[in-house]
Design an enzyme around this catalytic site. Structure first.
Site, PDB file in Angstrom:
ATOM      1  N   LYS A  70      41.004  38.224  48.774  1.00 52.73           N
ATOM      2  CA  LYS A  70      40.590  38.258  50.185  1.00 52.73           C
ATOM      3  C   LYS A  70      41.730  37.675  51.021  1.00 52.73           C
ATOM      4  O   LYS A  70      42.812  38.270  51.036  1.00 52.73           O
ATOM      5  CB  LYS A  70      39.251  37.541  50.337  1.00 52.73           C
ATOM      6  CG  LYS A  70      38.138  38.247  49.527  1.00 52.73           C
ATOM      7  CD  LYS A  70      36.782  37.636  49.740  1.00 52.73           C
ATOM      8  CE  LYS A  70      35.678  38.439  49.074  1.00 52.73           C
ATOM      9  NZ  LYS A  70      35.326  37.939  47.728  1.00 52.73           N
TER      10      LYS A  70
ATOM     11  N   ASP B 115      32.565  27.554  46.880  1.00 50.76           N
ATOM     12  CA  ASP B 115      33.030  28.927  46.653  1.00 50.76           C
ATOM     13  C   ASP B 115      33.866  29.307  47.874  1.00 50.76           C
ATOM     14  O   ASP B 115      33.337  29.609  48.945  1.00 50.76           O
ATOM     15  CB  ASP B 115      31.823  29.860  46.493  1.00 50.76           C
ATOM     16  CG  ASP B 115      32.240  31.323  46.306  1.00 50.76           C
ATOM     17  OD1 ASP B 115      33.431  31.642  46.536  1.00 50.76           O
ATOM     18  OD2 ASP B 115      31.381  32.144  45.955  1.00 50.76           O
TER      19      ASP B 115
ATOM     20  N   THR C 109      37.633  34.095  44.667  1.00 49.75           N
ATOM     21  CA  THR C 109      38.270  35.360  44.340  1.00 49.75           C
ATOM     22  C   THR C 109      39.722  35.265  44.814  1.00 49.75           C
ATOM     23  O   THR C 109      40.089  34.348  45.554  1.00 49.75           O
ATOM     24  CB  THR C 109      37.579  36.555  45.038  1.00 49.75           C
ATOM     25  OG1 THR C 109      37.455  36.252  46.424  1.00 49.75           O
ATOM     26  CG2 THR C 109      36.227  36.839  44.440  1.00 49.75           C
TER      27      THR C 109
ATOM     28  N   GLU D 266      42.363  37.130  23.655  1.00 52.21           N
ATOM     29  CA  GLU D 266      41.164  36.289  23.705  1.00 52.21           C
ATOM     30  C   GLU D 266      41.535  34.851  23.356  1.00 52.21           C
ATOM     31  O   GLU D 266      42.284  34.604  22.400  1.00 52.21           O
ATOM     32  CB  GLU D 266      40.101  36.831  22.749  1.00 52.21           C
ATOM     33  CG  GLU D 266      39.380  38.002  23.381  1.00 52.21           C
ATOM     34  CD  GLU D 266      38.542  38.812  22.404  1.00 52.21           C
ATOM     35  OE1 GLU D 266      38.525  38.468  21.216  1.00 52.21           O
ATOM     36  OE2 GLU D 266      37.925  39.783  22.853  1.00 52.21           O
TER      37      GLU D 266
ATOM     38  N   TYR E  86      45.664  42.347  24.238  1.00 54.06           N
ATOM     39  CA  TYR E  86      44.471  41.519  24.052  1.00 54.06           C
ATOM     40  C   TYR E  86      44.890  40.074  23.856  1.00 54.06           C
ATOM     41  O   TYR E  86      45.846  39.803  23.124  1.00 54.06           O
ATOM     42  CB  TYR E  86      43.669  41.976  22.822  1.00 54.06           C
ATOM     43  CG  TYR E  86      42.373  42.635  23.241  1.00 54.06           C
ATOM     44  CD1 TYR E  86      41.418  41.894  23.922  1.00 54.06           C
ATOM     45  CD2 TYR E  86      42.121  43.972  22.981  1.00 54.06           C
ATOM     46  CE1 TYR E  86      40.235  42.486  24.338  1.00 54.06           C
ATOM     47  CE2 TYR E  86      40.945  44.570  23.394  1.00 54.06           C
ATOM     48  CZ  TYR E  86      40.006  43.816  24.074  1.00 54.06           C
ATOM     49  OH  TYR E  86      38.843  44.384  24.499  1.00 54.06           O
TER      50      TYR E  86
ATOM     51  N   ARG F 207      42.399  41.988  42.706  1.00 50.94           N
ATOM     52  CA  ARG F 207      40.981  41.655  42.524  1.00 50.94           C
ATOM     53  C   ARG F 207      40.827  40.843  41.248  1.00 50.94           C
ATOM     54  O   ARG F 207      41.078  41.337  40.153  1.00 50.94           O
ATOM     55  CB  ARG F 207      40.155  42.939  42.407  1.00 50.94           C
ATOM     56  CG  ARG F 207      40.226  43.796  43.630  1.00 50.94           C
ATOM     57  CD  ARG F 207      39.222  44.893  43.554  1.00 50.94           C
ATOM     58  NE  ARG F 207      37.957  44.403  44.027  1.00 50.94           N
ATOM     59  CZ  ARG F 207      37.558  44.507  45.302  1.00 50.94           C
ATOM     60  NH1 ARG F 207      38.313  45.108  46.189  1.00 50.94           N
ATOM     61  NH2 ARG F 207      36.403  44.047  45.672  1.00 50.94           N
TER      62      ARG F 207
HETATM   63  N1  DSN Z   1      31.529  41.584  48.671  1.00 49.94           N
HETATM   64  C1  DSN Z   1      32.257  40.453  49.180  1.00 49.94           C
HETATM   65  C2  DSN Z   1      32.281  40.429  50.661  1.00 49.94           C
HETATM   66  O1  DSN Z   1      32.394  41.518  51.221  1.00 49.94           O
HETATM   67  O2  DSN Z   1      32.228  39.394  51.275  1.00 49.94           O
HETATM   68  C3  DSN Z   1      31.782  39.183  48.613  1.00 49.94           C
HETATM   69  O3  DSN Z   1      31.893  39.246  47.235  1.00 49.94           O
END
Ligand code: DSN
Length: 444
Positions: A225, A196, A222, A53, A51, A231
């Site tokens: 990708k 984003d 994120t 925080e 932990y 993730r």
């Molecule tokens: N779910 C994602 C996508 O497939 O683009 C976006 O968060």
């Protein structure tokens, strides 16, 4: 996984089954990718036991000497790679990251403006029922009939709606975003510009897609990708952002904790740090260039086969195919393709006459298959298989005299699949052969 096998054989065999599925499948959902075993090891490590925080050197619990270094390393690597002034690496994923920015910068019911879900925006960019439109007022801009964002319309809407944040970001938009134009619009209405870049982060750090760093105030992304990490998500503040609001970092840190989250997932943060190290290698630039070359080859081949691409093509890692000229729902196409081990997702197309659950298109992309080493030659083969599958589905729907309303029912779609089975099984073998030739890499 010998310990897991002994302790929990059920979960062990499910993981083995999923590994086999991934080994034998072309992963073409554009938001998915394959992490290295190094990243997997970091994510599966003992750091998850801790932990922490708070933030490095300012935690609420003892025992932070090591994890502080992990988080600082992740921050430093992200700052260097993206060329930004400040990074928060704690968001659990993209949705909490976006919400944290809204929470940091807006009062309840102040306005955000983002790309509509139907035109390729994300749920968190102000879609109905999402927290971004429940707790804040949301207005959406769209794409034009040509599938491109019309910046004059964005500007008109911004002047009318006076948003406090303009979100420039997409999940199903194949084209480049004009960061400069977005920033001019934001300046005109005195809004923050939030980029984003979840889908394109890997392309940006590799220098093959324009970076918003000069133009946006805040950037969210994120990490799993095109960036090819675990993730998770990060929030960044640029020099421009600090000029607009010197307190931006403090507001964002506070919005994450105590605002929205508790303890950060340090195992994930370590995995992010490792992925950032991998993404700083020269080979990552070659990888990102190949993602684009592969997407371009798909565009060329798809057009040759008569597929209609939203906006006419792609400048990125993804393509959106409008299947109305094949008279097939995205559901049927995606289910048929799954039968041959090509996994894509059904997707709305702009101005879709069909509802989001039964949309008229499919979305597919190249990050996952490029990680396996596939190149243009294989893209030609894959597009040929996709064409065969979809035209077969279309032909069978006609022969079975299925009406569009019937196609929405799984039982009728299964009729198409079972009629197509012999050909699907043959094509599946071709895909498996390709997957064997290009196994999932252990490292990058
Ligand atoms: N779910 C994602 C996508 O497939 O683009 C976006 O968060």
């Amino acid at each position: 996984m010998k310990y897991l096998k002994k302790t929990d054989p059920e979960i062990y065999s499910l993981i083995k089954a999923e590994k086999k599925r991934q080994d034998q499948t072309l992963m073409m959902i554009p938001s998915e990718n394959i992490v290295s075993l190094a990243v997997e090891e970091a994510v599966g490590s003992c750091l998850g036991n801790k932990y922490a925080e708070g933030y490095p050197n300012k935690r609420y619990y003892q025992g932070q000497t090591v994890v502080d270094q992990v988080e600082l390393l992740a921050q430093e690597r992200a700052k260097k790679l993206f060329k930004v002034e400040y990074v928060n690496v704690q968001p659990y994923s993209g949705s909490p990251a976006n919400l944290a920015v809204y929470f940091a910068l807006l009062k309840p019911q102040e306005t955000i403006m983002g790309l509509s879900l139907s035109a390729g925006g994300h749920l968190t960019h102000g879609a109905n029922l999402n927290a971004s439109s429940v707790f804040f007022r949301s207005v959406s801009y769209d794409v034009g009939k040509d599938g491109f964002i019309n910046y004059d319309e964005v500007e008109k809407l911004a002047i009318k709606a006076k948003p406090k944040i303009i979100v420039a970001g997409t999940t199903a938009y194949p084209r480049l975003l004009d960061w400069k134009r977005f920033s001019e619009i934001a300046k005109k209405v005195d809004a923050y510009l939030m980029a984003d870049i979840s889908h394109i982060a890997g392309l940006i750090v590799a220098g093959v897609y324009p970076s918003p760093v000069e133009y946006a105030d805040v950037i969210t992304s994120t990490t799993h990708k095109t960036l090819r990490g675990p993730r998770g998500a990060i929030i960044m503040v640029t020099k421009k952002g600090f000029r607009k609001d010197p307190e931006l970092n403090k507001k964002i840190d506070k919005a994450i904790i105590p605002g929205l989250q508790g303890g950060p997932h340090l195992n994930t943060i370590a995995g992010i740090a490792t992925a950032l190290k991998e993404a700083s290698k020269k080979s990552f630039k070659t990888y990102a260039q190949q993602i684009l070359k592969n997407a371009k080859q798909l565009e060329i081949s798809f057009k040759k086969f008569g597929f209609n691409l939203v906006s006419g093509g792609t400048d990125s890692h993804l393509l959106l195919v409008d299947l109305r000229n094949f008279n097939l729902l995205g559901n049927t196409a995606a289910e048929l393709l799954e039968e041959v081990n090509i996994v894509v997702n059904r997707n709305s197309v702009p101005f879709d006459p069909n509802p989001p659950f039964f949309p008229s298109g499919i979305r597919l992309g190249t990050p996952g298959i490029t990680s396996r080493g596939l190149k243009e030659k294989e893209m030609k083969l894959i597009s040929e298989i996709i064409f065969k599958v979809i035209s077969l589905g279309s032909k069978l729907k006609k022969e079975l005299k299925l009406k569009d309303e019937q196609e929405r029912k799984a039982v009728y779609r299964n009729n198409i699949i079972s009629k197509a089975k012999p050909e699907l099984l043959r094509l599946r073998q071709e895909v498996i052969k390709l997957c064997r030739k290009f196994p999932i890499p252990k490292s990058y």
